[in-house]
Write a protein that holds these residues in place. Structure first.
Motif, mmCIF file in Angstrom:
data_model
loop_
_atom_site.group_PDB
_atom_site.id
_atom_site.type_symbol
_atom_site.label_atom_id
_atom_site.label_comp_id
_atom_site.label_asym_id
_atom_site.label_seq_id
_atom_site.Cartn_x
_atom_site.Cartn_y
_atom_site.Cartn_z
ATOM 1 N N VAL A 37 0.846 -1.193 0.000
ATOM 2 C CA VAL A 37 0.000 0.000 0.000
ATOM 3 C C VAL A 37 0.877 1.236 0.000
ATOM 4 C CG1 VAL A 37 -1.824 -1.211 1.256
ATOM 5 C CG2 VAL A 37 -0.221 0.238 2.512
ATOM 6 N N VAL A 49 -3.324 0.573 -3.470
ATOM 7 C CA VAL A 49 -3.340 -0.743 -2.837
ATOM 8 C C VAL A 49 -3.017 -1.741 -3.943
ATOM 9 C CG1 VAL A 49 -4.677 -2.466 -1.583
ATOM 10 C CG2 VAL A 49 -5.045 -0.035 -1.119
ATOM 11 N N TYR A 162 -2.405 2.519 9.592
ATOM 12 C CA TYR A 162 -2.479 1.610 8.454
ATOM 13 C C TYR A 162 -1.528 0.446 8.738
ATOM 14 C CZ TYR A 162 -4.721 5.174 5.462
ATOM 15 O OH TYR A 162 -5.573 6.099 4.911
ATOM 16 N N VAL A 164 -0.341 -3.578 7.264
ATOM 17 C CA VAL A 164 -0.451 -4.629 6.252
ATOM 18 C C VAL A 164 0.288 -5.872 6.721
ATOM 19 C CG1 VAL A 164 -0.751 -3.068 4.301
ATOM 20 C CG2 VAL A 164 1.555 -3.734 4.981
ATOM 21 N N LEU A 170 -5.226 -5.636 5.026
ATOM 22 C CA LEU A 170 -4.975 -4.217 5.261
ATOM 23 C C LEU A 170 -5.925 -3.784 6.370
ATOM 24 C CD1 LEU A 170 -4.065 -1.272 4.720
ATOM 25 C CD2 LEU A 170 -5.772 -1.196 2.885
#
Length: 334
Positions: A37, A49, A162, A164, A170
């Motif tokens: 991302v 993404v 955020y 991942v 995500l």
């Protein structure tokens, strides 16, 4: 391939009331396992993404604008990928009452307030800090807004994380604290397109909902409970083609097991959305000038005009409390 975090400068904002010209950075969180991302500090926005399709070919599955100037241009940017707050969705008449005091918010949608006002969270550069814990990559962004900002009471400390993972997830996790009683509700305004280009008409959509908010012609909720949509055109409990259906609705979620599923048959990509929020706003971008139906928004968060509705889930935040919102996107391809 090893997981990496990269940072690069993408430009400098023109500046506006409340924040002068400020450098903007792009952070890339690359799991090395297919999912990556790109997040910009301007608007704490999700810009790319990158997800493999069934053939292993990686493509960007969110709509993005070409440059920082495009994101700063309100006329051309309908909140593309932005973190939206202090209160996402609408507040009817731009006002609400709290403890007997009426507060007047910035009216940036005719007579109404929407998505935090003309200078909402999407218009500021956030402070950012990237970190790694094993194979999980995170970017933590913070924004401080003063008491009275856009008419809201209380100085607010906001944060969006955020995160991942190589398993193809995500996570967006939001928190906030306040110095005075206020209202809070955040969301992300990404336009998803699992094909990576073109219109979203060929996508299949499922929603864990049997009720939708009933709006007037200004998208303000009408009195009364959400409508039963069972068996009607908005009933998407199973995967159904988006087709030409115009969507600009708020769906009340039936339970927390899942919120939405989106599938693109051509690429094989699927996204499953899970959230702790009561609703998901779905918008098919029919009003996106020049890029109509280029993506579909799945905005998890509170109900519209909840500050003025005792029959909706509360959105009040008091000093000493912490606002929390967590949404997870699971990606796969088959």
């Amino acid at each position: 391939m090893a997981a990496t975090i990269r940072r690069e400068r993408v430009g400098t904002t023109v500046g506006h009331r409340g924040q002068g010209p400020t450098d903007v950075d792009a952070y890339t969180l690359d799991t090395g396992a297919g999912l990556a991302v790109v997040v910009w500090t301007y608007g704490a926005q999700l810009v790319e993404v990158l997800v493999p399709d069934r053939e292993g070919r990686t493509g960007n599955v969110v709509v993005r604008l070409p440059d920082l100037e495009g994101y700063e241009n309100r006329a051309a940017n309908p909140y593309v990928g932005s973190t939206v707050g202090r209160y996402c969705r609408c507040v009817a008449g731009g006002r609400f009452r709290l403890d007997g005091v009426e507060y007047h918010l910035d009216r940036n949608d005719g007579d109404h307030h929407i998505h935090g006002g003309d200078l909402g969270f999407d218009r500021y550069v956030w402070e950012a800090e990237a970190e790694r814990s094993g194979e999980v990559l995170s970017l933590r962004l913070r924004l401080e807004r003063p008491d009275g900002d856009q008419g809201y009471p209380g100085a607010l400390s906001a944060e969006v994380l955020y995160q991942v993972s190589p398993e193809g997830t995500l996570t967006l996790a939001y928190t906030a604290t306040t110095t005075a009683s206020t209202i809070v509700g955040f969301t992300n305004h990404a336009y998803w397109n699992l094909a990576g280009a073109g219109r979203i008409d060929g996508h299949l959509l499922a929603l864990n909902s049997t009720r939708a908010v009933v709006f007037d012609d200004q998208l303000i909720p009408l009195p009364g409970p959400p409508a039963d949509i069972t068996g009607g055109p908005l009933d998407h409990r199973g995967l159904k083609p988006v087709g030409g259906l115009r969507l600009d609705n708020c769906f009340v979620l039936d339970d927390p097991d899942w919120a939405a599923r989106l599938h693109d048959p051509a690429s094989g990509r699927t996204m499953r959305v899970v959230t702790d929020q009561p609703a998901v706003g779905v918008y098919s971008a029919d009003g996106f000038a020049g890029r109509r139906r280029s993506g579909i928004c799945l905005e998890t968060g509170p109900l519209p005009d909840a500050p003025n509705r005792d029959d909706y889930s509360p959105v009040r935040l008091d000093p000493g409390e912490t606002y929390r919102h967590r949404t997870v996107h699971h990606f796969s391809a088959h």
